[in-house]
Design a protein around this motif. Structure first.
Motif, PDB file in Angstrom:
ATOM      1  N   ARG A 189       1.173  -0.993  -0.041  1.00 30.98           N
ATOM      2  CA  ARG A 189      -0.035   0.503  -0.206  1.00 30.98           C
ATOM      3  C   ARG A 189       0.976   1.428  -0.186  1.00 30.98           C
ATOM      4  NH1 ARG A 189      -5.220   1.440   1.183  1.00 30.98           N
ATOM      5  NH2 ARG A 189      -5.417  -0.547   1.747  1.00 30.98           N
ATOM      6  N   ARG A 190       1.579   0.816   1.034  1.00 30.58           N
ATOM      7  CA  ARG A 190       2.832   2.712   1.192  1.00 30.58           C
ATOM      8  C   ARG A 190       3.449   2.906  -0.993  1.00 30.58           C
ATOM      9  NH1 ARG A 190       8.086   3.868   1.278  1.00 30.58           N
ATOM     10  NH2 ARG A 190       8.883   1.325   0.995  1.00 30.58           N
ATOM     11  N   ILE A 191       3.979   1.669  -1.533  1.00 31.68           N
ATOM     12  CA  ILE A 191       4.678   2.163  -2.359  1.00 31.68           C
ATOM     13  C   ILE A 191       3.698   2.059  -3.208  1.00 31.68           C
ATOM     14  CG2 ILE A 191       5.860   0.186  -4.394  1.00 31.68           C
ATOM     15  CD1 ILE A 191       7.110  -1.319  -1.307  1.00 31.68           C
ATOM     16  N   ARG A 192       2.642   1.918  -3.524  1.00 38.12           N
ATOM     17  CA  ARG A 192       1.263   1.736  -4.275  1.00 38.12           C
ATOM     18  C   ARG A 192       1.131   3.582  -4.129  1.00 38.12           C
ATOM     19  NH1 ARG A 192      -4.483   0.737  -3.239  1.00 38.12           N
ATOM     20  NH2 ARG A 192      -3.875   3.125  -1.379  1.00 38.12           N
ATOM     21  N   ASP A 193       1.131   4.075  -3.377  1.00 36.12           N
ATOM     22  CA  ASP A 193       0.695   5.430  -2.486  1.00 36.12           C
ATOM     23  C   ASP A 193       1.900   6.290  -3.201  1.00 36.12           C
ATOM     24  OD1 ASP A 193      -2.033   4.735  -1.915  1.00 36.12           O
ATOM     25  OD2 ASP A 193      -0.998   5.086   0.222  1.00 36.12           O
ATOM     26  N   VAL A 194       2.968   6.231  -3.737  1.00 32.75           N
ATOM     27  CA  VAL A 194       3.832   6.461  -3.872  1.00 32.75           C
ATOM     28  C   VAL A 194       4.295   6.392  -4.688  1.00 32.75           C
ATOM     29  CG1 VAL A 194       6.889   6.784  -4.138  1.00 32.75           C
ATOM     30  CG2 VAL A 194       5.920   6.096  -1.353  1.00 32.75           C
ATOM     31  N   THR A 195       3.937   6.047  -6.091  1.00 29.87           N
ATOM     32  CA  THR A 195       3.919   6.119  -7.966  1.00 29.87           C
ATOM     33  C   THR A 195       2.338   6.608  -7.905  1.00 29.87           C
ATOM     34  OG1 THR A 195       1.975   3.847  -7.380  1.00 29.87           O
ATOM     35  CG2 THR A 195       4.385   3.925  -7.601  1.00 29.87           C
ATOM     36  N   ILE A 196       1.519   6.767  -7.190  1.00 23.41           N
ATOM     37  CA  ILE A 196       0.341   7.006  -7.108  1.00 23.41           C
ATOM     38  C   ILE A 196      -0.481   9.028  -7.235  1.00 23.41           C
ATOM     39  CG2 ILE A 196      -1.896   7.974  -6.508  1.00 23.41           C
ATOM     40  CD1 ILE A 196      -2.551   5.183  -5.950  1.00 23.41           C
ATOM     41  N   THR A 197       1.047   9.080  -6.048  1.00 22.37           N
ATOM     42  CA  THR A 197       1.238  10.983  -5.701  1.00 22.37           C
ATOM     43  C   THR A 197       2.698  11.317  -6.690  1.00 22.37           C
ATOM     44  OG1 THR A 197       1.393  10.384  -3.079  1.00 22.37           O
ATOM     45  CG2 THR A 197       2.341  12.132  -4.253  1.00 22.37           C
ATOM     46  N   ALA A 198       3.388  10.496  -7.414  1.00 19.93           N
ATOM     47  CA  ALA A 198       4.196  10.717  -8.387  1.00 19.93           C
ATOM     48  C   ALA A 198       3.344  10.706 -10.074  1.00 19.93           C
ATOM     49  CB  ALA A 198       5.345   9.760  -8.257  1.00 19.93           C
ATOM     50  N   GLY A 199       2.309  10.178  -9.618  1.00 20.43           N
ATOM     51  CA  GLY A 199       1.713  10.617 -11.443  1.00 20.43           C
ATOM     52  C   GLY A 199       1.162  12.054 -10.959  1.00 20.43           C
ATOM     53  N   ALA A 200       0.674  11.821  -9.540  1.00 22.13           N
ATOM     54  CA  ALA A 200       0.173  13.423  -9.581  1.00 22.13           C
ATOM     55  C   ALA A 200       0.642  14.429 -10.074  1.00 22.13           C
ATOM     56  CB  ALA A 200      -0.510  13.358  -8.249  1.00 22.13           C
ATOM     57  N   GLN A 201       1.990  14.173  -9.294  1.00 18.92           N
ATOM     58  CA  GLN A 201       3.226  15.529  -9.695  1.00 18.92           C
ATOM     59  C   GLN A 201       3.500  15.644 -11.254  1.00 18.92           C
ATOM     60  OE1 GLN A 201       5.860  13.569  -7.000  1.00 18.92           O
ATOM     61  NE2 GLN A 201       4.843  14.643  -4.937  1.00 18.92           N
ATOM     62  N   ALA A 202       3.182  14.108 -11.742  1.00 19.49           N
ATOM     63  CA  ALA A 202       4.154  14.489 -13.116  1.00 19.49           C
ATOM     64  C   ALA A 202       2.771  15.410 -14.172  1.00 19.49           C
ATOM     65  CB  ALA A 202       3.760  13.120 -13.802  1.00 19.49           C
ATOM     66  N   MET A 203       1.451  15.204 -13.817  1.00 19.23           N
ATOM     67  CA  MET A 203       0.712  15.711 -14.139  1.00 19.23           C
ATOM     68  C   MET A 203       0.015  17.109 -13.594  1.00 19.23           C
ATOM     69  SD  MET A 203      -0.841  13.552 -16.191  1.00 19.23           S
ATOM     70  CE  MET A 203      -2.080  14.370 -17.017  1.00 19.23           C
ATOM     71  N   ALA A 204       1.267  17.742 -12.641  1.00 18.79           N
ATOM     72  CA  ALA A 204       1.155  18.845 -11.948  1.00 18.79           C
ATOM     73  C   ALA A 204       1.973  19.928 -12.747  1.00 18.79           C
ATOM     74  CB  ALA A 204       1.336  19.405 -10.694  1.00 18.79           C
ATOM     75  N   ARG A 205       2.716  19.042 -13.229  1.00 14.20           N
ATOM     76  CA  ARG A 205       4.362  19.639 -13.916  1.00 14.20           C
ATOM     77  C   ARG A 205       3.725  19.706 -15.281  1.00 14.20           C
ATOM     78  NH1 ARG A 205      10.522  17.070 -11.662  1.00 14.20           N
ATOM     79  NH2 ARG A 205       9.449  17.012  -9.234  1.00 14.20           N
ATOM     80  N   MET A 206       2.775  18.956 -15.947  1.00  5.30           N
ATOM     81  CA  MET A 206       2.401  18.885 -17.094  1.00  5.30           C
ATOM     82  C   MET A 206       1.666  20.301 -17.269  1.00  5.30           C
ATOM     83  SD  MET A 206       1.987  14.647 -18.280  1.00  5.30           S
ATOM     84  CE  MET A 206       3.923  14.018 -18.293  1.00  5.30           C
ATOM     85  N   ALA A 207       0.124  20.778 -16.255  1.00  7.52           N
ATOM     86  CA  ALA A 207      -1.040  21.509 -16.336  1.00  7.52           C
ATOM     87  C   ALA A 207      -0.658  22.834 -16.460  1.00  7.52           C
ATOM     88  CB  ALA A 207      -1.858  20.892 -14.597  1.00  7.52           C
ATOM     89  N   PRO A 208       0.553  23.227 -15.710  1.00  7.05           N
ATOM     90  CA  PRO A 208       1.021  24.673 -16.000  1.00  7.05           C
ATOM     91  C   PRO A 208       1.389  24.920 -16.913  1.00  7.05           C
ATOM     92  CG  PRO A 208       1.489  23.936 -14.415  1.00  7.05           C
ATOM     93  CD  PRO A 208       1.141  22.734 -14.869  1.00  7.05           C
ATOM     94  N   ALA A 209       1.811  24.202 -18.162  1.00  7.47           N
ATOM     95  CA  ALA A 209       1.624  25.027 -19.848  1.00  7.47           C
ATOM     96  C   ALA A 209       0.586  25.202 -20.174  1.00  7.47           C
ATOM     97  CB  ALA A 209       2.597  23.741 -20.464  1.00  7.47           C
ATOM     98  N   LEU A 210      -0.803  24.486 -19.894  1.00  7.22           N
ATOM     99  CA  LEU A 210      -1.892  24.863 -20.484  1.00  7.22           C
ATOM    100  C   LEU A 210      -2.308  26.110 -20.948  1.00  7.22           C
ATOM    101  CD1 LEU A 210      -4.227  23.058 -21.865  1.00  7.22           C
ATOM    102  CD2 LEU A 210      -5.386  22.773 -19.938  1.00  7.22           C
ATOM    103  N   ALA A 211      -1.733  26.756 -19.964  1.00  8.30           N
ATOM    104  CA  ALA A 211      -2.161  28.628 -20.105  1.00  8.30           C
ATOM    105  C   ALA A 211      -1.385  28.967 -21.069  1.00  8.30           C
ATOM    106  CB  ALA A 211      -1.790  29.042 -18.432  1.00  8.30           C
ATOM    107  N   ARG A 212      -0.584  28.384 -21.562  1.00  7.90           N
ATOM    108  CA  ARG A 212      -0.100  29.212 -22.745  1.00  7.90           C
ATOM    109  C   ARG A 212      -0.541  29.966 -23.645  1.00  7.90           C
ATOM    110  NH1 ARG A 212       5.870  25.839 -22.598  1.00  7.90           N
ATOM    111  NH2 ARG A 212       5.797  25.919 -20.322  1.00  7.90           N
TER     112      ARG A 212
END
Length: 212
Positions: A189-212
């Motif tokens: 469960r802990r390791i799964r949550d680490v990857t889920i959090t990393a996935g959210a962080q990856a999408m957050a890094r992509m999202a700001p560019a949408l406002a360009r």
């Protein structure tokens, strides 16, 4: 004892593999082109449409489709938190493309991987298809997941992956960690949550560019 590699697995082959999807035309904004006279099945057509949509969205977001220092850092942080040797930020393009990659040093004795891999290998295709995290604390615990070329080629025993899903519902790829050691079920469960959090962080890094 570290697994001794006999070759650099996952490194781009000298000759491009035969793909069911055509290569993207880089000099146009029209996405993919289907060769004249080619027969396209319903499944291939769906894959092609999804690939076109991924490229269009990634271009709109300004997301690189080659190696990225930011995504390499994210892969490293994810693998470190999970306690795994390898970490990936994986975009599903013509091939699985690791825009983020963390792995052991070249002189470590472990297999050194490249930046691309066939869609037929690994467990990330399952994550993309199911659109949810896949925790495999021991890939040999399930016959469905133990029969995979990556198991032997990279000597992998554990895998945890999570999808990269845009707010539109389109799956762009995955984040994942792999390791030659199995993990206790109590840590899943802990390791799964680490990857889920990393996935959210990856999408957050992509999202700001949408406002360009």
């Amino acid at each position: 004892m570290p697994h001794q590699p006999s070759h650099h697995y996952l490194a781009p082959p000298a000759v491009p593999p035969a793909l069911s999807l055509p290569h993207r035309m880089r000099d146009t904004n029209q996405g993919l082109s289907i060769p004249a006279g080619a027969t396209v099945t319903g499944h291939q057509a769906q894959q092609t449409t999804e690939l076109e949509r991924r490229y269009e969205l990634l271009e709109r977001l300004g997301v690189p489709t080659t190696a990225s220092d930011d995504f390499d850092e994210l892969a490293r942080n994810m693998a470190t938190l999970a306690g795994f040797l390898y970490g990936f930020v994986n975009l599903f393009l013509e091939r699985q493309t690791f825009v983020g990659l963390y792995q052991p040093p070249a002189d470590s004795g472990y297999v050194i991987v490249g930046r691309t891999m066939s869609h037929d290998h690994g467990w990330c295709p399952e994550v993309v298809a199911r659109k949810k995290a896949l925790p495999l604390h021991d890939v040999h615990a399930s016959p469905r997941f133990s029969s995979n070329h990556v198991v032997d080629a990279v000597n992998i025993r554990s895998y945890f992956g999570a999808p990269l899903i845009h707010e539109s519902g389109l799956v762009l790829g995955t984040v994942c960690v792999i390791d030659p050691e199995r993990r206790p079920l109590r840590e899943a469960r802990r390791i799964r949550d680490v990857t889920i959090t990393a996935g959210a962080q990856a999408m957050a890094r992509m999202a700001p560019a949408l406002a360009r």
